[in-house]
Design a protein around this motif. Structure first.
Motif, PDB file in Angstrom:
ATOM      1  N   LYS A 108      -9.389   6.509 -37.043  1.00 45.64           N
ATOM      2  CA  LYS A 108     -10.068   5.311 -37.192  1.00 45.64           C
ATOM      3  C   LYS A 108     -11.057   5.509 -38.232  1.00 45.64           C
ATOM      4  N   ALA A 109     -11.215   6.747 -38.565  1.00 41.88           N
ATOM      5  CA  ALA A 109     -11.963   7.139 -39.962  1.00 41.88           C
ATOM      6  C   ALA A 109     -11.330   6.734 -41.099  1.00 41.88           C
ATOM      7  N   GLY A 110     -10.035   6.364 -40.889  1.00 43.92           N
ATOM      8  CA  GLY A 110      -9.521   5.879 -42.115  1.00 43.92           C
ATOM      9  C   GLY A 110      -8.861   7.076 -42.880  1.00 43.92           C
ATOM     10  N   LEU A 111      -8.525   8.028 -42.212  1.00 39.94           N
ATOM     11  CA  LEU A 111      -7.778   9.570 -42.750  1.00 39.94           C
ATOM     12  C   LEU A 111      -6.438   9.167 -42.797  1.00 39.94           C
ATOM     13  N   ASN A 112      -5.728   9.692 -43.889  1.00 38.74           N
ATOM     14  CA  ASN A 112      -4.267   9.497 -43.733  1.00 38.74           C
ATOM     15  C   ASN A 112      -3.805  10.772 -42.998  1.00 38.74           C
ATOM     16  N   ILE A 113      -2.935  10.544 -42.092  1.00 35.14           N
ATOM     17  CA  ILE A 113      -2.507  11.706 -41.102  1.00 35.14           C
ATOM     18  C   ILE A 113      -1.264  11.687 -41.139  1.00 35.14           C
ATOM     19  N   LYS A 114      -0.500  12.873 -41.310  1.00 29.48           N
ATOM     20  CA  LYS A 114       0.795  13.181 -41.191  1.00 29.48           C
ATOM     21  C   LYS A 114       1.462  14.123 -40.005  1.00 29.48           C
ATOM     22  N   ALA A 115       2.311  13.570 -39.272  1.00 29.61           N
ATOM     23  CA  ALA A 115       2.673  14.951 -38.279  1.00 29.61           C
ATOM     24  C   ALA A 115       3.998  15.397 -38.836  1.00 29.61           C
ATOM     25  N   PHE A 116       4.384  16.769 -38.688  1.00 33.91           N
ATOM     26  CA  PHE A 116       5.290  17.186 -38.974  1.00 33.91           C
ATOM     27  C   PHE A 116       6.144  18.107 -37.763  1.00 33.91           C
ATOM     28  N   GLY A 117       7.369  18.338 -37.888  1.00 33.59           N
ATOM     29  CA  GLY A 117       8.052  18.734 -36.590  1.00 33.59           C
ATOM     30  C   GLY A 117       7.330  20.313 -36.179  1.00 33.59           C
TER      31      GLY A 117
END
Length: 297
Positions: A108-117
């Motif tokens: 919600k804060a607008g951060l770019n987030i990426k999940a990896f395995g």
């Protein structure tokens, strides 16, 4: 008024970070990364992209360069404010962060987030290296690390085979919790620790426990391991083998405790796989198999 000020500070931080707009990030360009996973931290450094990481979670202690970075909390007990304050271009994690509300808050804060395995098996660890290699545009480096990985595991297997061990010793891994000062049994649930023990030619002691909960002295005594692997933090906290045996619940009643067969091992080398796995298995082999375990020629 005092309660309003922290809220205003967080609101300003959230608004300022919102400029990223959750856009797609190009991993081939330099950026500010907050890494919330110990294995991701190690892998990113191994791929030559560690200079992009500006902060990590408390469990990210390898390589040594990671210890020089700012920390934003334990990955399972995070707060949004320290992460937002790092002004990151990207936050990366392995789908094991908590509490549950922290991910929606930083999103919600607008951060770019990426999940990896994850890296809970040898195959998944190699897939993770490939995935990160593609993201950062260093596929050749990732392929080289996978070759090192495979060669290390093969070397460990050859090392074990050369010993000619016939009888497998029964081993338990005991870990000291960072947050609540309790001891936990890490082995006995077919996790990474058990797989590492098997690669080292040992049998994980069967522990009748549910999940990573505080250990039961009765269950430890019933499991009766021949050797106990104590993770570094807990062992060092005790200060000596005798203190560990007398203090940790149930240990004194086991064969390991009675025979003083407690060995110290780095915690993070037992909870995920990676390019160093072969070397770590060889270390375990040298610690867990005494000359008495090797048949006379």
């Amino acid at each position: 008024m005092k309660k309003i000020i922290p809220f205003l500070i967080l609101s300003i931080a959230i608004l300022s970070c919102g400029r990223f707009g959750n856009k797609e990030i190009d991993g081939k360009k330099d950026m500010r990364i907050v890494c919330l996973s110990k294995q991701l931290t190690e892998y990113v450094f191994a791929l030559g992209k560690g200079h992009n990481i500006v902060a990590v979670d408390l469990s990210s202690t390898y390589p040594d360069s990671a210890k020089l970075l700012k920390t934003v909390g334990y990955h399972r007990a995070l707060a949004p404010e320290p992460i937002i304050a790092m002004n990151p271009d990207l936050v990366i994690h392995s789908n094991d962060i908590g509490p549950e509300n922290v991910l929606p808050q930083i999103t919600k804060a607008g951060l770019n987030i990426k999940a990896f395995g994850g890296a809970n098996t040898i195959d998944s660890a190699k897939l993770l290296l490939t995935e990160l290699g593609k993201f950062f545009g260093v596929e050749t480096k990732a392929d080289s690390l996978i070759k090192v990985f495979d060669a290390g595991v093969a070397k460990a297997a050859d090392t074990l085979k050369a010993l000619g061990i016939k009888d497998s010793v029964k081993v338990m891994i005991i870990h000291f919790g960072l947050r609540n000062n309790n001891y936990f049994v890490m082995s006995g649930r077919n996790g990474v620790g058990d797989k590492m023990l098997r690669l080292a030619g040992c049998t994980p002691a069967t522990y009748d426990g549910k999940g990573a909960r505080e250990m039961s002295p009765e269950a430890v005594a019933l499991a009766n391991p021949d050797i106990i692997v104590a993770t570094d933090f807990g062992y060092d906290r005790m200060g000596s083998m005798d203190k560990f045996i007398s203090t940790v619940p149930g240990v004194a009643l086991t064969n390991a405790g009675k025979n003083k067969r407690i060995v110290r091992f780095e915690e993070h080398d037992l909870i995920y796989f990676g390019p160093r796995t072969g070397d770590n298995v060889i270390k375990l082999i040298s610690l867990l198999h005494t000359p008495a375990s090797v048949p006379a020629k």
